[in-house]
Write a protein that holds these residues in place. Structure first.
Motif, PDB file in Angstrom:
ATOM      1  N   ASN A 119      35.738  66.858  50.512  1.00  0.00           N
ATOM      2  CA  ASN A 119      36.928  67.544  50.012  1.00  0.00           C
ATOM      3  C   ASN A 119      38.086  67.312  50.988  1.00  0.00           C
ATOM      4  O   ASN A 119      37.917  66.651  52.020  1.00  0.00           O
ATOM      5  N   LYS A 143      33.374  70.175  53.130  1.00  0.00           N
ATOM      6  CA  LYS A 143      32.375  70.099  52.061  1.00  0.00           C
ATOM      7  C   LYS A 143      32.164  68.640  51.711  1.00  0.00           C
ATOM      8  O   LYS A 143      33.112  67.870  51.611  1.00  0.00           O
ATOM      9  N   SER A 187      39.504  64.054  38.203  1.00  0.00           N
ATOM     10  CA  SER A 187      38.793  64.843  37.181  1.00  0.00           C
ATOM     11  C   SER A 187      37.556  65.505  37.773  1.00  0.00           C
ATOM     12  O   SER A 187      37.257  66.655  37.476  1.00  0.00           O
ATOM     13  N   SER A 198      36.988  66.440  40.859  1.00  0.00           N
ATOM     14  CA  SER A 198      37.312  67.585  41.727  1.00  0.00           C
ATOM     15  C   SER A 198      37.536  68.845  40.895  1.00  0.00           C
ATOM     16  O   SER A 198      37.101  69.933  41.278  1.00  0.00           O
ATOM     17  N   LYS A 199      38.152  68.703  39.722  1.00  0.00           N
ATOM     18  CA  LYS A 199      38.344  69.860  38.834  1.00  0.00           C
ATOM     19  C   LYS A 199      37.004  70.325  38.265  1.00  0.00           C
ATOM     20  O   LYS A 199      36.732  71.521  38.218  1.00  0.00           O
ATOM     21  N   LEU A 200      36.178  69.369  37.840  1.00  0.00           N
ATOM     22  CA  LEU A 200      34.868  69.693  37.263  1.00  0.00           C
ATOM     23  C   LEU A 200      33.985  70.488  38.220  1.00  0.00           C
ATOM     24  O   LEU A 200      33.246  71.370  37.805  1.00  0.00           O
ATOM     25  N   ILE A 201      34.048  70.145  39.506  1.00  0.00           N
ATOM     26  CA  ILE A 201      33.181  70.823  40.474  1.00  0.00           C
ATOM     27  C   ILE A 201      33.943  71.871  41.291  1.00  0.00           C
ATOM     28  O   ILE A 201      33.433  72.376  42.280  1.00  0.00           O
ATOM     29  N   ASP A 202      35.160  72.183  40.834  1.00  0.00           N
ATOM     30  CA  ASP A 202      35.965  73.240  41.465  1.00  0.00           C
ATOM     31  C   ASP A 202      36.171  72.981  42.962  1.00  0.00           C
ATOM     32  O   ASP A 202      35.884  73.818  43.803  1.00  0.00           O
ATOM     33  N   SER A 203      36.659  71.783  43.263  1.00  0.00           N
ATOM     34  CA  SER A 203      36.887  71.390  44.649  1.00  0.00           C
ATOM     35  C   SER A 203      38.352  71.016  44.842  1.00  0.00           C
ATOM     36  O   SER A 203      39.053  70.699  43.888  1.00  0.00           O
ATOM     37  N   THR A 204      38.777  71.037  46.099  1.00  0.00           N
ATOM     38  CA  THR A 204      40.083  70.472  46.433  1.00  0.00           C
ATOM     39  C   THR A 204      39.959  68.957  46.216  1.00  0.00           C
ATOM     40  O   THR A 204      38.850  68.455  46.005  1.00  0.00           O
ATOM     41  N   SER A 248      24.352  70.167  41.175  1.00  0.00           N
ATOM     42  CA  SER A 248      24.915  70.442  39.856  1.00  0.00           C
ATOM     43  C   SER A 248      24.594  69.253  38.983  1.00  0.00           C
ATOM     44  O   SER A 248      24.638  68.117  39.444  1.00  0.00           O
TER      45      SER A 248
END
Length: 168
Positions: free
Chosen positions: A54, A59, A75, A77-83, A161
């Motif tokens: 990240n 992370k 995409s 980073s959004k899917l796994i809720d990351s910066t 995940s």
């Protein structure tokens, strides 16, 4: 046959977990494209393995996708809720998975004793009978059943995940 320690340790873990596998030796390969050019037929799902971090670098992720998919980091980073995500450096790769570029794969997780690296796994690979990874060296490919791979993933205790990646 002389096995390097990093490769032997993978087989030790698989044997301890009673996981059967087939081993294929080949010339060193660093990319999916290079392995496709080999004069060798290895059955099952072939994977692309990406070591990512990240923005803060606190992370790390091992992304395992079907070889024919492109990974859009924005995409993902959004899917796994990351910066925002970027590739981890060879130094970080060595620190967390103790492997070198070209040998990245799920078996490097046996070296992540703190379970720091989060695995992001392509759900489409679950439809395959078998799956392939480098055993921490890029001169060999190991083929095992997807069911046994899930057993391995559970045993190593890294967070993971399973997500649906879009096809390219």
């Amino acid at each position: 046959m002389m096995l390097l320690e990093q490769e032997k340790s993978v087989y030790d873990v698989l044997e301890k977990l009673k996981i059967s596998f087939k081993r294929y030796e080949h010339v060193p390969v660093f990319t999916v494209e290079e392995i496709r050019k080999l004069d060798i037929t290895i059955p099952g799902g072939h994977t692309k393995n990406l070591f990512l971090r990240n923005r803060k670098g606190d992370k790390h992720f091992l992304v395992i996708v079907s070889e024919d998919k492109d990974v859009d980091l924005k995409s993902l980073s959004k899917l796994i809720d990351s910066t925002p995500l970027s590739f981890g450096s060879p130094e970080r790769l060595k620190k967390y998975l103790k492997v070198y570029p070209g040998a990245v794969g799920a078996f490097g997780l046996i070296n992540d004793t703190d379970n720091h690296v989060h695995v992001v796994f392509d759900s489409d690979l679950l439809d395959k009978d078998t799956i392939n990874f480098h055993p921490n060296v890029n001169t060999t490919t190991v083929n095992l059943s997807v069911q046994d791979f899930r057993k391995y993933l559970e045993a190593i205790n890294n967070p993971y995940s399973i997500i649906k990646f879009s096809s390219s």
